[in-house]
Scaffold this active site. Sequence first.
Site, PDB file in Angstrom:
ATOM      1  CG  HIS A  75     -53.249  -7.287  48.936  1.00  0.00           C
ATOM      2  ND1 HIS A  75     -54.051  -7.144  47.819  1.00  0.00           N
ATOM      3  CD2 HIS A  75     -51.975  -7.443  48.464  1.00  0.00           C
ATOM      4  CE1 HIS A  75     -53.301  -7.200  46.730  1.00  0.00           C
ATOM      5  NE2 HIS A  75     -52.052  -7.392  47.092  1.00  0.00           N
ATOM      6  CG  ASN A  96     -48.657  -7.430  45.316  1.00  0.00           C
ATOM      7  OD1 ASN A  96     -49.775  -7.882  45.526  1.00  0.00           O
ATOM      8  ND2 ASN A  96     -48.345  -6.182  45.618  1.00  0.00           N
ATOM      9  CB  CYS A 139     -56.026  -9.252  45.880  1.00  0.00           C
ATOM     10  SG  CYS A 139     -57.086  -8.919  47.311  1.00  0.00           S
TER      11      CYS A 139
END
Length: 329
Positions: free
Chosen positions: A276, A296, A145
């Site tokens: 994240h 996302n 990520c």
Amino acid sequence: MASWSTYLQAIFYIALLFFVIPIRIKGPDQAESQFQEYLKRFNKTYDDPSVYQNRLHAFKQSLQTIETLNSKKRNGSALYGLTKFSDLLPEEFFQTYLQSNLSQKTHSNEPKRHHHKRATVPNKVDWREKNAVTRIYNQGSCGACWAYSVIETVESMNAIKTNKSEELSVQEIIDCAGNNKGCNGGDICTLLSWIKATNFTIQRHADYGGKCGRGSAGVHVRDFMCEGLVGSEDVMLRLLADNGPLAVAINAQTWQNYIGGVIEYHCDGDPSKLNHAVQIVGYDLTASIPHYIVRNTWGVDFGDGGFLYIAVDKNMCGIANEVSALRVL
């Protein structure tokens, strides 16, 4: 003429039909019925009985979690329901899609923290409307990520500068970036420091051939900032309005069953919980719950077409703990 014993045997077997057999063929409970519908909806199969039972157990736990998360909400607040992740235990979801101790990975680039007075900003900014946001990516089980959020932001800044949207190579960064661990995790500040220090050329997605440092054409980061803006989210709004999208570290533990709405509860902002990284592509202060528009990397079948919304001015989910903005050459 039949004997009394014959009559008694007949009565006994008839009784079995009414009392014993119905108990033995008892159907699945309501949760299992929901689970079977869930498997059809998300096109999943578990042929191994042991695996099936484990997934059913996780599913039942998700049902309880969803009920708890939906117990505190108002009109416009986040709604939680069944997602493609709902047959995972929370610890399985964490291990597969999130990172542990992300805040400890920023030791070489500790975000600065400061406070500013709220400046006047536009009521609404959405860089998707200006063709500065590429498609939604899906990182799968690769814990990169950190690479996706930074490269997405480089893509956006390059599109703003050139008026042309192009996909850059996330895989190149996963393969080549120093001081990070590829699919095993990394940090956005550390990555940006490495890109700038090495004057790294970020190749276009179509051009990357699997060899580090071989690209002659691509995009360079001109400069960047990485700061803690807790208590100063007006600076984030100003950066979004005047500069462009941001890359941020975040706590996504409770996103497992998110399906829409604005997250304003049940999402810890403690920096020790960061796990994240995502991209912020805009905000809306005119909504009933003012919020950031967050992109996302769990595919278009997550949230609202791959996006979700997080309340402004609350450091919700730790969104202001580690904020990165950049410019490109």
